[in-house]
Scaffold this active site. Sequence first.
Site, PDB file in Angstrom:
ATOM      1  N   LYS A 156      33.709  49.024  41.498  1.00 12.91           N
ATOM      2  CA  LYS A 156      34.269  48.742  39.921  1.00 12.91           C
ATOM      3  C   LYS A 156      34.419  47.087  39.769  1.00 12.91           C
ATOM      4  CE  LYS A 156      37.884  47.977  38.387  1.00 12.91           C
ATOM      5  NZ  LYS A 156      37.556  46.951  37.189  1.00 12.91           N
ATOM      6  N   GLY A 203      41.291  40.081  43.714  1.00  8.65           N
ATOM      7  CA  GLY A 203      41.763  39.823  42.428  1.00  8.65           C
ATOM      8  C   GLY A 203      43.237  39.148  42.324  1.00  8.65           C
ATOM      9  N   SER A 204      43.766  39.579  41.397  1.00  8.58           N
ATOM     10  CA  SER A 204      45.279  38.946  41.172  1.00  8.58           C
ATOM     11  C   SER A 204      46.238  39.684  42.277  1.00  8.58           C
ATOM     12  CB  SER A 204      45.877  39.311  39.807  1.00  8.58           C
ATOM     13  OG  SER A 204      46.107  40.727  39.731  1.00  8.58           O
ATOM     14  N   VAL A 207      47.898  43.036  40.988  1.00  8.63           N
ATOM     15  CA  VAL A 207      46.844  44.200  41.238  1.00  8.63           C
ATOM     16  C   VAL A 207      46.851  44.369  42.760  1.00  8.63           C
ATOM     17  CG1 VAL A 207      44.833  45.207  40.881  1.00  8.63           C
ATOM     18  CG2 VAL A 207      46.125  43.922  38.928  1.00  8.63           C
ATOM     19  N   GLY A 208      46.684  43.450  43.447  1.00  8.24           N
ATOM     20  CA  GLY A 208      46.419  43.573  45.034  1.00  8.24           C
ATOM     21  C   GLY A 208      47.535  44.137  45.525  1.00  8.24           C
ATOM     22  N   GLU A 225      42.359  40.519  49.102  1.00  3.43           N
ATOM     23  CA  GLU A 225      42.245  39.247  48.865  1.00  3.43           C
ATOM     24  C   GLU A 225      42.853  38.769  47.438  1.00  3.43           C
ATOM     25  OE1 GLU A 225      41.824  36.705  51.033  1.00  3.43           O
ATOM     26  OE2 GLU A 225      40.853  38.191  52.485  1.00  3.43           O
ATOM     27  N   GLU A 356      49.448  30.368  41.011  1.00  3.24           N
ATOM     28  CA  GLU A 356      48.056  30.066  40.813  1.00  3.24           C
ATOM     29  C   GLU A 356      47.732  30.530  39.485  1.00  3.24           C
ATOM     30  OE1 GLU A 356      43.999  31.561  43.068  1.00  3.24           O
ATOM     31  OE2 GLU A 356      45.183  33.089  42.143  1.00  3.24           O
TER      32      GLU A 356
END
Length: 459
Positions: A156, A203-204, A207-208, A225, A356
């Site tokens: 995805k 990703g962020s 969400v991670g 990551e 970030e």
Amino acid sequence: MTISSYNPADPADLVVAVEAPGAAGVAAAVARARAAQPGWLAIGAAARAAALGRAADAVEANAEELVALTVREVGKPVVEARGELARTVAIWRYYAQAAFAPSGAVHEPAAGEGLLLTRRRPYGVAGLITPWNFPLAIPTWKAAPALAVGNTVVLKPAPEATACALRLAELAGLPEGVLTVVPGGAEEGAALVAATDVVSFTGSTGVGRAVVAATAERGIPVQAEMGGLNAALVLPDADIAQAAAHLAAAIAGYAGQKCTATSRVIAVGDAYEPLAEALAKALAATPAADPARSATACGPVINEAALDRLTSAIGSATAAGATLLAGGRRAERDGWYLEPALLENVPADHPLRTEEFFGPVAVLLHAADLDEAIALANDTRHSLSTSVHSRDLDVALAAADRLDAGMVRVNAPSSGVDFHLPFGGAKAASYGSREQGQAVLDFYTASRTVTLLPAGGTR
């Protein structure tokens, strides 16, 4: 829901629009992958290696098409897009050979006759969730090792990189169900995590963390990551001109939209004034420009929301007393462009120093000595990549031992990844085992211990 991807250099240009399959569609894709997996494993290492090699050949043969699509869909400057394409081809070929990597070892039994074997076997279906900033390389460096060791893959991609992922999978030309792309957003991502046997996410942070929690609930392996708040340390003995050039590349290259980009520059002692001047000039010489031009290093940011978030952060920092040494303004052109920014005197608690932002923005900090510089660099939960700039190799190596980052680069930009080496950060930047290199082959396989005794043995 329709997934629409627009050209960040020309927001009126719709690159692709596709219907998201929803949770039911993801479940169906995983079911197809699960049905295909035994056959994919059974064809053997040589056949899998040949298939990945053909994928590399197909990507290479369509290089200019894929480069143009990367420039158009995610705004990557064309020189960087060509570099990513070459890396993507190399990764397919590297992991084609990994199909032949040793999958276990033979051990002596503690007593008596027989053999003890350890053997690594694929989990089944790998669920991959990838970002938009490396739309060819990251899907490849996740998918290729998973496929090499016998898993099938459901990918995805980020909505902003949908067209690149679909075309990459089409060119790979693998058998039905072996590599499937499911376009979508949060619903499809959650469904993929809920249905697959091993998950790799980039990703962020927010969400991670949700992905890690969901996989922990299911008891399946995960690597995540989640970016970095990366620092660059410049010592007084450094080649200031070279350091400024490296830092400008790491701040402004691809509009700072790399998890290894530099966002905090720490000048040690007397390096501050000359570095501030040299870096401001280097960033001013790296304007935001059309990514299709070969001279462009800093293209647009990915979308309007990102541009608004960056300009708002710069505005709040200057309102709090920070000074802009370079850039920080929206470029006067169509598209989502921001001139690369360097700020000094940013308050310690301002988000630009603690979060970030994924854009061409950096803060300049002063440290009295190396000890203070290392403390500043380590003062983050997102330690992915740190660069150290010094002519004294002993000092640089000693600093590398004390830095928390997962990667330390000496006299080089913080940005940059060698795909044949392990990749990952420290603290909250990463979760689970490393990506890339040979280390990732262990992640996509489970270890089994096998005991072989002679027939009729008493043990």
